[in-house]
Write an enzyme that holds these catalytic residues in place. Sequence first.
Site, PDB file in Angstrom:
ATOM      1  NE  ARG A  15      -4.272  -1.462   0.197  1.00 18.49           N
ATOM      2  CZ  ARG A  15      -4.378  -2.537  -0.580  1.00 18.49           C
ATOM      3  NH1 ARG A  15      -3.420  -2.840  -1.442  1.00 18.49           N
ATOM      4  NH2 ARG A  15      -5.440  -3.308  -0.504  1.00 18.49           N
ATOM      5  CD  GLU A  52      -3.519   3.044  -4.887  1.00 17.00           C
ATOM      6  OE1 GLU A  52      -2.310   2.771  -4.852  1.00 17.00           O
ATOM      7  OE2 GLU A  52      -4.410   2.195  -5.051  1.00 17.00           O
ATOM      8  CG  HIS A  55      -3.741  -0.996  -6.617  1.00 13.07           C
ATOM      9  ND1 HIS A  55      -4.006  -0.338  -5.432  1.00 13.07           N
ATOM     10  CD2 HIS A  55      -3.793  -2.320  -6.320  1.00 13.07           C
ATOM     11  CE1 HIS A  55      -4.221  -1.225  -4.480  1.00 13.07           C
ATOM     12  NE2 HIS A  55      -4.096  -2.449  -4.994  1.00 13.07           N
TER      13      HIS A  55
HETATM   14  P1  NAI Z   1      -0.940 -11.750   4.805  1.00 16.75           P
HETATM   15  O1  NAI Z   1      -1.850 -11.382   5.936  1.00 16.75           O
HETATM   16  O2  NAI Z   1      -0.881 -13.153   4.330  1.00 16.75           O
HETATM   17  O3  NAI Z   1       0.561 -11.289   5.152  1.00 16.75           O
HETATM   18  C1  NAI Z   1       0.883 -10.044   5.702  1.00 16.75           C
HETATM   19  C2  NAI Z   1       2.130 -10.238   6.568  1.00 16.75           C
HETATM   20  O4  NAI Z   1       2.566  -8.956   7.004  1.00 16.75           O
HETATM   21  C3  NAI Z   1       1.881 -11.102   7.818  1.00 16.75           C
HETATM   22  O5  NAI Z   1       2.834 -12.137   7.896  1.00 16.75           O
HETATM   23  C4  NAI Z   1       2.018 -10.102   8.953  1.00 16.75           C
HETATM   24  O6  NAI Z   1       2.531 -10.678  10.147  1.00 16.75           O
HETATM   25  C5  NAI Z   1       3.008  -9.110   8.343  1.00 16.75           C
HETATM   26  N1  NAI Z   1       3.056  -7.848   9.067  1.00 16.75           N
HETATM   27  C6  NAI Z   1       2.086  -7.247   9.792  1.00 16.75           C
HETATM   28  N2  NAI Z   1       2.564  -6.128  10.363  1.00 16.75           N
HETATM   29  C7  NAI Z   1       3.867  -6.037   9.992  1.00 16.75           C
HETATM   30  C8  NAI Z   1       4.896  -5.105  10.282  1.00 16.75           C
HETATM   31  N3  NAI Z   1       4.693  -4.066  11.099  1.00 16.75           N
HETATM   32  N4  NAI Z   1       6.119  -5.296   9.733  1.00 16.75           N
HETATM   33  C9  NAI Z   1       6.363  -6.380   8.937  1.00 16.75           C
HETATM   34  N5  NAI Z   1       5.416  -7.303   8.640  1.00 16.75           N
HETATM   35  C10 NAI Z   1       4.184  -7.127   9.152  1.00 16.75           C
HETATM   36  O7  NAI Z   1      -1.354 -10.761   3.618  1.00 16.75           O
HETATM   37  P2  NAI Z   1      -0.998 -10.918   2.082  1.00 16.75           P
HETATM   38  O8  NAI Z   1      -2.083 -11.644   1.392  1.00 16.75           O
HETATM   39  O9  NAI Z   1       0.381 -11.375   1.936  1.00 16.75           O
HETATM   40  O10 NAI Z   1      -1.127  -9.369   1.609  1.00 16.75           O
HETATM   41  C11 NAI Z   1      -0.229  -8.375   2.074  1.00 16.75           C
HETATM   42  C12 NAI Z   1      -0.688  -7.005   1.589  1.00 16.75           C
HETATM   43  O11 NAI Z   1      -0.532  -6.898   0.171  1.00 16.75           O
HETATM   44  C13 NAI Z   1      -2.179  -6.712   1.796  1.00 16.75           C
HETATM   45  O12 NAI Z   1      -2.449  -6.264   3.119  1.00 16.75           O
HETATM   46  C14 NAI Z   1      -2.445  -5.634   0.779  1.00 16.75           C
HETATM   47  O13 NAI Z   1      -2.251  -4.356   1.350  1.00 16.75           O
HETATM   48  C15 NAI Z   1      -1.404  -5.876  -0.296  1.00 16.75           C
HETATM   49  N6  NAI Z   1      -2.018  -6.321  -1.555  1.00 16.75           N
HETATM   50  C16 NAI Z   1      -1.759  -5.612  -2.696  1.00 16.75           C
HETATM   51  C17 NAI Z   1      -2.327  -5.978  -3.893  1.00 16.75           C
HETATM   52  C18 NAI Z   1      -2.029  -5.255  -5.169  1.00 16.75           C
HETATM   53  O14 NAI Z   1      -2.718  -5.490  -6.168  1.00 16.75           O
HETATM   54  N7  NAI Z   1      -1.036  -4.402  -5.224  1.00 16.75           N
HETATM   55  C19 NAI Z   1      -3.277  -7.106  -3.968  1.00 16.75           C
HETATM   56  C20 NAI Z   1      -3.427  -7.825  -2.729  1.00 16.75           C
HETATM   57  C21 NAI Z   1      -2.828  -7.413  -1.566  1.00 16.75           C
END
Ligand code: NAI
Length: 327
Positions: free
Chosen positions: A233, A262, A294
């Site tokens: 993000r 964005e 995005h």
């Molecule tokens: P997930 O929940 O599987 O993984 C997120 C990880 O980030 C977890 O392991 C969590 O412990 C970690 N985390 C939380 N706080 C943290 C911190 N302060 N420092 C370091 N790590 C931390 O989520 P997933 O599916 O991997 O998605 C991650 C992010 O990707 C979503 O929240 C979303 O914002 C973004 N995303 C972007 C997309 C795009 O099209 N550009 C599409 C889908 C998701």
Amino acid sequence: MKVLAYSTHGFDQPFLEEAAKNKHQFSFTEKSLNEDTVEMAKGYDAVALFTNDIASVKIIEKLADYQVKYITLRSVGYDHVDLQKAQELKIKVANVPEYSPYAIAEHGVALLLALNRKLHKAESLIQLQDFRLDTLVGFDLNNKTIGIIGTGKIGFAFAKIMNGFGCKLLAYDPVENPLAKEINMEYTSLDFLLKNSDVVSLNCPLNEKTHYLLDKKEFASMKKGCILINTARGAVVNTNALIESIENEHLGGACLDVYEKEKGLFFNDHRNSILKDPVYSRLRAFPNVIITGHQAFLTREALIGIAETTIYNLSSWENNGTCENDL
Ligand code: NAI
């Protein structure tokens, strides 16, 4: 259920229509949910939102006034929804916790390869029949150190690909992924990761703790020449600090699929507009910054996954009053 899907476009509407067939009655609008468009939700049981729709306190209060009972998110991230207000007003909210982490991970790799091997520049030169190579020198990824911030579904999928490239993997995440050992991914402090990585990939959610996780101080501690990938993000990064680091020739480049401001910009056709965002214009002007709007999620598999889970969430609420993806 009668559902209004905001922010739908040609790329996702057909998938939603197919998944909703004989189950729910969908209406679609290209408009984003905001204070000017919330009134459109009158008469609907549910709204289906995307990443750039805003479900703030004020908007959720209006949705409750209009008797909207459900908000189904067509995204993993839910930083655009005030969950506390929704809970208070008994509006249920669910997301799509997983569709295709590979789509986003692979896009991060595509951006990295494009920037490092200067594919976007090479394509423009070839169009001009200029076959000189002087401006196109990149570096091997093999043996380089990749720092991954957030090693959940997407971060781990990205790590596996980079492991295949022969990279060393450093990770920072408060929750360690038990599969990390399989690919020799080593957890470190954020500071160590930033100081030692040739490439840093952001794969964490946006929340209070990760807002401006990379700010002036963090950019200063990054290895000189490091490339940043942000498919998470926009506001995980202070964009002005990023710009300063590029101007100082400290950061080697940035691959951005997301941008702090964005909303209202991405997903829309601004071809005939004068963009009034000097920060975006500054970013756009750098030869070592590559931007996509995005689109990391934009694969057929991901769009099918998003549509099917969206319908599943609505059907669960209708049939059971609850849903396993409730936030
Ligand atoms: P997930 O929940 O599987 O993984 C997120 C990880 O980030 C977890 O392991 C969590 O412990 C970690 N985390 C939380 N706080 C943290 C911190 N302060 N420092 C370091 N790590 C931390 O989520 P997933 O599916 O991997 O998605 C991650 C992010 O990707 C979503 O929240 C979303 O914002 C973004 N995303 C972007 C997309 C795009 O099209 N550009 C599409 C889908 C998701």
